[in-house]
Design a protein around this motif. Structure first.
Motif, PDB file in Angstrom:
ATOM      1  N   SER A  77      14.074   7.748   8.730  1.00  0.00           N
ATOM      2  CA  SER A  77      15.445   8.941   8.430  1.00  0.00           C
ATOM      3  C   SER A  77      15.916   9.633   7.394  1.00  0.00           C
ATOM      4  N   ASN A  78      16.012   8.777   6.532  1.00  0.00           N
ATOM      5  CA  ASN A  78      16.736   9.102   5.692  1.00  0.00           C
ATOM      6  C   ASN A  78      16.315  10.023   4.676  1.00  0.00           C
ATOM      7  N   ARG A  79      14.798   9.606   4.273  1.00  0.00           N
ATOM      8  CA  ARG A  79      14.630  10.387   3.104  1.00  0.00           C
ATOM      9  C   ARG A  79      14.005  12.013   3.896  1.00  0.00           C
ATOM     10  N   ILE A  80      13.748  11.722   5.289  1.00  0.00           N
ATOM     11  CA  ILE A  80      13.700  13.445   5.551  1.00  0.00           C
ATOM     12  C   ILE A  80      14.937  13.609   5.972  1.00  0.00           C
ATOM     13  N   ARG A  81      15.917  13.386   6.134  1.00  0.00           N
ATOM     14  CA  ARG A  81      17.004  13.969   6.029  1.00  0.00           C
ATOM     15  C   ARG A  81      17.696  14.963   4.266  1.00  0.00           C
ATOM     16  N   ALA A  82      16.938  13.873   4.099  1.00  0.00           N
ATOM     17  CA  ALA A  82      17.760  14.590   2.433  1.00  0.00           C
ATOM     18  C   ALA A  82      16.305  15.321   1.591  1.00  0.00           C
ATOM     19  N   GLY A  83      15.199  15.500   2.894  1.00  0.00           N
ATOM     20  CA  GLY A  83      14.875  17.004   2.264  1.00  0.00           C
ATOM     21  C   GLY A  83      13.122  16.342   1.076  1.00  0.00           C
ATOM     22  N   GLU A  84      12.909  14.674   1.466  1.00  0.00           N
ATOM     23  CA  GLU A  84      12.225  14.058   0.810  1.00  0.00           C
ATOM     24  C   GLU A  84      11.110  14.199   1.768  1.00  0.00           C
ATOM     25  N   ALA A  85      10.208  13.739   0.883  1.00  0.00           N
ATOM     26  CA  ALA A  85       9.024  12.663   1.871  1.00  0.00           C
ATOM     27  C   ALA A  85       8.728  11.216   1.864  1.00  0.00           C
ATOM     28  N   PRO A  86       8.865  10.327   3.233  1.00  0.00           N
ATOM     29  CA  PRO A  86       8.795   9.100   3.982  1.00  0.00           C
ATOM     30  C   PRO A  86       7.685   8.061   2.724  1.00  0.00           C
ATOM     31  N   SER A  87       8.253   7.140   1.986  1.00  0.00           N
ATOM     32  CA  SER A  87       6.810   6.222   1.793  1.00  0.00           C
ATOM     33  C   SER A  87       6.047   6.059   2.807  1.00  0.00           C
ATOM     34  N   ALA A  88       4.619   6.366   2.429  1.00  0.00           N
ATOM     35  CA  ALA A  88       3.700   6.051   3.962  1.00  0.00           C
ATOM     36  C   ALA A  88       4.018   4.228   4.219  1.00  0.00           C
ATOM     37  N   TYR A  89       3.539   3.974   4.803  1.00  0.00           N
ATOM     38  CA  TYR A  89       3.950   2.806   5.752  1.00  0.00           C
ATOM     39  C   TYR A  89       2.326   1.999   5.776  1.00  0.00           C
ATOM     40  N   THR A  90       1.569   1.461   4.856  1.00  0.00           N
ATOM     41  CA  THR A  90       1.261   0.355   4.343  1.00  0.00           C
ATOM     42  C   THR A  90       0.464  -0.383   5.504  1.00  0.00           C
ATOM     43  N   MET A  91      -0.574  -1.514   5.547  1.00  0.00           N
ATOM     44  CA  MET A  91      -0.594  -2.677   6.241  1.00  0.00           C
ATOM     45  C   MET A  91      -0.295  -3.992   4.856  1.00  0.00           C
ATOM     46  N   ALA A  92      -0.380  -3.752   3.833  1.00  0.00           N
ATOM     47  CA  ALA A  92       0.272  -4.732   2.724  1.00  0.00           C
ATOM     48  C   ALA A  92       2.100  -4.437   3.323  1.00  0.00           C
ATOM     49  N   ARG A  93       2.440  -3.529   3.745  1.00  0.00           N
ATOM     50  CA  ARG A  93       3.745  -3.778   4.307  1.00  0.00           C
ATOM     51  C   ARG A  93       3.846  -4.287   5.327  1.00  0.00           C
ATOM     52  N   HIS A  94       3.446  -4.135   5.838  1.00  0.00           N
ATOM     53  CA  HIS A  94       3.280  -4.166   7.561  1.00  0.00           C
ATOM     54  C   HIS A  94       2.701  -6.197   7.823  1.00  0.00           C
ATOM     55  N   ARG A  95       2.040  -6.484   6.754  1.00  0.00           N
ATOM     56  CA  ARG A  95       2.019  -8.006   6.172  1.00  0.00           C
ATOM     57  C   ARG A  95       3.405  -8.696   6.202  1.00  0.00           C
ATOM     58  N   ALA A  96       3.879  -7.797   4.795  1.00  0.00           N
ATOM     59  CA  ALA A  96       4.884  -8.501   4.586  1.00  0.00           C
ATOM     60  C   ALA A  96       6.044  -8.961   5.659  1.00  0.00           C
ATOM     61  N   TRP A  97       6.275  -7.432   6.247  1.00  0.00           N
ATOM     62  CA  TRP A  97       7.174  -7.395   7.630  1.00  0.00           C
ATOM     63  C   TRP A  97       6.691  -8.745   8.612  1.00  0.00           C
ATOM     64  N   LEU A  98       5.683  -8.605   8.637  1.00  0.00           N
ATOM     65  CA  LEU A  98       4.928 -10.050  10.023  1.00  0.00           C
ATOM     66  C   LEU A  98       5.502 -11.506   9.397  1.00  0.00           C
ATOM     67  N   ARG A  99       5.670 -11.668   8.161  1.00  0.00           N
ATOM     68  CA  ARG A  99       4.874 -12.863   7.466  1.00  0.00           C
ATOM     69  C   ARG A  99       6.823 -13.089   7.171  1.00  0.00           C
ATOM     70  N   ARG A 100       7.712 -12.357   6.695  1.00  0.00           N
ATOM     71  CA  ARG A 100       8.733 -12.287   7.178  1.00  0.00           C
ATOM     72  C   ARG A 100       9.794 -12.349   8.697  1.00  0.00           C
ATOM     73  N   GLN A 101       9.423 -12.175   9.360  1.00  0.00           N
ATOM     74  CA  GLN A 101       9.513 -12.185  10.899  1.00  0.00           C
ATOM     75  C   GLN A 101       9.079 -14.052  11.276  1.00  0.00           C
ATOM     76  N   GLU A 102       7.871 -14.284  10.822  1.00  0.00           N
ATOM     77  CA  GLU A 102       7.764 -15.389  11.141  1.00  0.00           C
ATOM     78  C   GLU A 102       8.602 -16.858   9.919  1.00  0.00           C
ATOM     79  N   ILE A 103       9.421 -16.490   9.141  1.00  0.00           N
ATOM     80  CA  ILE A 103      10.252 -17.516   8.480  1.00  0.00           C
ATOM     81  C   ILE A 103      11.784 -16.745   8.394  1.00  0.00           C
ATOM     82  N   ALA A 104      12.423 -15.702   9.142  1.00  0.00           N
ATOM     83  CA  ALA A 104      13.306 -15.757   9.710  1.00  0.00           C
ATOM     84  C   ALA A 104      13.427 -16.976  11.098  1.00  0.00           C
ATOM     85  N   PRO A 105      15.336 -16.867  11.022  1.00  0.00           N
ATOM     86  CA  PRO A 105      15.947 -17.827  12.294  1.00  0.00           C
ATOM     87  C   PRO A 105      16.108 -16.538  13.250  1.00  0.00           C
TER      88      PRO A 105
END
Length: 173
Positions: A145-173
């Motif tokens: 949202s922020n990148r598009i509003r600023a007229g910039e291309a957003p970063s791609a969502y990769t499997m590595a980012r997704h795995r990091a998000w899933l791991r963060r979910q596992e340890i979050a209280p």
């Protein structure tokens, strides 16, 4: 006769056991070449068909969905907007979104057809790597949202980012 496209309804017991008042309600409208409100992604728990042009979808708390609104008059498009929203639980703070009751946590809000197309292409790219857009890290939608509003291309969502998000979910209280 034009009808609204079919939406698959979630089959999990927790979503269907919730009362409609505890869920986020989204009203979809389709009037050919005039108004098109639709869900690009999301897993509704329930639906209620009002008539051949209108339908309500109900989303369980914490579910994420993309709501697209497009409308035109005799002179052309008057609104193009996409919102990625997280449905909130009862008593949780929320932001208002037209046709979404009571509202939700807005993760992405983009207006104007060229920008909406950019978001839709980003969603397609996420699906192309095998990730359900509903499961994407909320911070990524804010980044897009922020990148598009600023007229910039957003970063791609990769499997590595997704795995990091899933791991963060596992340890979050």
């Amino acid at each position: 006769m034009t009808r609204l496209p079919e939406i698959p309804i979630a089959a999990d017991d927790t979503a269907t056991s919730l009362h409609s008042s505890a869920m986020t309600r989204v009203e979809l409208i389709y009037v050919e070449k005039k108004i098109e409100y639709w869900i690009r992604f999301g897993k509704p728990a329930r639906q209620h068909i009002l008539d051949r042009h209108r339908r309500q979808l109900f989303f369980a708390p914490d579910s994420v969905f993309a709501f697209v609104r497009w409308a035109a008059n005799d002179y052309g498009t008057i609104i193009s907007r996409i919102d990625v929203v997280r449905a909130v639980a009862s008593g949780e703070p929320f932001q208002t979104v037209p046709f979404v009751r009571p509202g939700g946590d807005i993760l992405l809000k983009v207006e104007g057809w060229p920008k909406v197309e950019q978001v839709l292409a980003h969603i397609d790219a996420i699906e192309a790597i095998g990730v359900d857009p509903c499961a994407v890290a909320p911070d990524h939608w804010r980044h897009v949202s922020n990148r598009i509003r600023a007229g910039e291309a957003p970063s791609a969502y990769t499997m590595a980012r997704h795995r990091a998000w899933l791991r963060r979910q596992e340890i979050a209280p």
